[in-house]
Design a protein around this motif. Structure first.
Motif, PDB file in Angstrom:
ATOM      1  N   SER A   1       0.420   5.918  -3.741  1.00  0.00           N
ATOM      2  CA  SER A   1      -0.162   4.566  -4.245  1.00  0.00           C
ATOM      3  C   SER A   1      -1.474   4.668  -4.761  1.00  0.00           C
ATOM      4  O   SER A   1      -1.651   3.840  -5.587  1.00  0.00           O
ATOM      5  CB  SER A   1       0.077   3.643  -3.137  1.00  0.00           C
ATOM      6  OG  SER A   1      -0.306   2.257  -3.540  1.00  0.00           O
ATOM      7  N   SER A   2      -2.363   5.109  -3.915  1.00  0.00           N
ATOM      8  CA  SER A   2      -3.963   5.230  -4.277  1.00  0.00           C
ATOM      9  C   SER A   2      -4.207   5.875  -5.473  1.00  0.00           C
ATOM     10  O   SER A   2      -5.000   5.465  -6.655  1.00  0.00           O
ATOM     11  CB  SER A   2      -4.600   5.817  -3.262  1.00  0.00           C
ATOM     12  OG  SER A   2      -4.855   5.016  -2.234  1.00  0.00           O
TER      13      SER A   2
ATOM     14  N   SER B   1       3.472   1.611  -5.934  1.00  0.00           N
ATOM     15  CA  SER B   1       2.577   1.458  -6.928  1.00  0.00           C
ATOM     16  C   SER B   1       2.998   1.023  -8.127  1.00  0.00           C
ATOM     17  O   SER B   1       4.262   0.965  -8.288  1.00  0.00           O
ATOM     18  CB  SER B   1       1.796   2.661  -7.217  1.00  0.00           C
ATOM     19  OG  SER B   1       2.447   3.934  -7.350  1.00  0.00           O
TER      20      SER B   1
ATOM     21  N   HIS C   1       0.885   6.294   1.194  1.00  0.00           N
ATOM     22  CA  HIS C   1      -0.174   5.551   0.935  1.00  0.00           C
ATOM     23  C   HIS C   1      -1.017   6.365  -0.220  1.00  0.00           C
ATOM     24  O   HIS C   1      -1.931   5.988  -1.081  1.00  0.00           O
ATOM     25  CB  HIS C   1      -0.946   5.459   2.119  1.00  0.00           C
ATOM     26  CG  HIS C   1      -0.459   4.564   3.112  1.00  0.00           C
ATOM     27  ND1 HIS C   1      -0.290   3.277   2.963  1.00  0.00           N
ATOM     28  CD2 HIS C   1       0.174   4.804   4.470  1.00  0.00           C
ATOM     29  CE1 HIS C   1       0.622   2.671   3.868  1.00  0.00           C
ATOM     30  NE2 HIS C   1       0.545   3.629   4.744  1.00  0.00           N
TER      31      HIS C   1
ATOM     32  N   THR D   1       0.783  -1.142  -0.081  1.00  0.00           N
ATOM     33  CA  THR D   1      -0.103  -0.157   0.029  1.00  0.00           C
ATOM     34  C   THR D   1       0.804   1.348  -0.005  1.00  0.00           C
ATOM     35  O   THR D   1       0.229   2.310   0.178  1.00  0.00           O
ATOM     36  CB  THR D   1      -0.977   0.058   1.410  1.00  0.00           C
ATOM     37  OG1 THR D   1      -0.225   0.088   2.449  1.00  0.00           O
ATOM     38  CG2 THR D   1      -1.690  -1.018   1.331  1.00  0.00           C
TER      39      THR D   1
ATOM     40  N   SER E   1      -2.726  -0.030  -8.044  1.00  0.00           N
ATOM     41  CA  SER E   1      -1.744  -1.242  -7.628  1.00  0.00           C
ATOM     42  C   SER E   1      -1.857  -2.210  -8.606  1.00  0.00           C
ATOM     43  O   SER E   1      -0.929  -3.171  -8.418  1.00  0.00           O
ATOM     44  CB  SER E   1      -2.478  -1.855  -6.369  1.00  0.00           C
ATOM     45  OG  SER E   1      -3.947  -2.380  -6.805  1.00  0.00           O
TER      46      SER E   1
END
Length: 143
Positions: A94-95, A48, A91, A45, A99
């Motif tokens: 990554s969002s 990416s 985080h 998380t 992913s």
């Protein structure tokens, strides 16, 4: 036909890293697929995956610089900072990037554009080893 493997990537410094060759090395079966799809998923998380320019390394530097301005460290409203100043920004990045990536397979090769490559986007200063799940779905050349 379905093939699925886990690929363990060595720890990389923070930044954007081309991993296309590492993925290709892990799936020699790719050459047997006439038509299909490669799905690449990261089991973390704070890192990416994305597809972008594979030739000029300044693209990777510029992406890292932009994301660091776009999602800064030490924002006063972050509450999740248990693992350091890069924790929550990792985080969020990554969002934003995601992913996984999916790439068509045509005649035993990834059907990427000439200047496209698969990136591991490491958003932590010390992210450690990363685990990638590679899944191929496709029709073999033999039928």
């Amino acid at each position: 036909m379905w093939i699925q493997k886990e690929l363990f990537l060595s720890a990389k410094r923070r930044g954007f890293h081309l991993i296309t060759d590492e993925i290709l090395a892990a799936i020699p079966e790719l050459g047997t697929i006439d038509c299909g799809l490669l799905h690449v998923f990261i089991k973390h998380t704070s890192a990416s995956l994305t597809i972008n320019e594979n030739a000029d390394p300044t693209v990777r530097q510029d992406l890292e610089s932009h994301f660091n301005k776009f999602v800064p460290e030490k924002a006063p409203y972050y509450q999740h900072d248990y693992e350091g100043d890069d924790d929550m920004p990792a985080h969020i990045k990554s969002s934003l990037l995601g992913s996984s990536v999916s790439i068509p397979i045509t005649d035993g090769r990834l059907n990427l554009g000439i200047w496209q490559g698969i990136y591991l986007c490491e958003h932590r200063n010390y992210g450690g080893k990363r685990i990638i799940v590679i899944t191929i779905q496709g029709q073999t050349k033999a039928g």
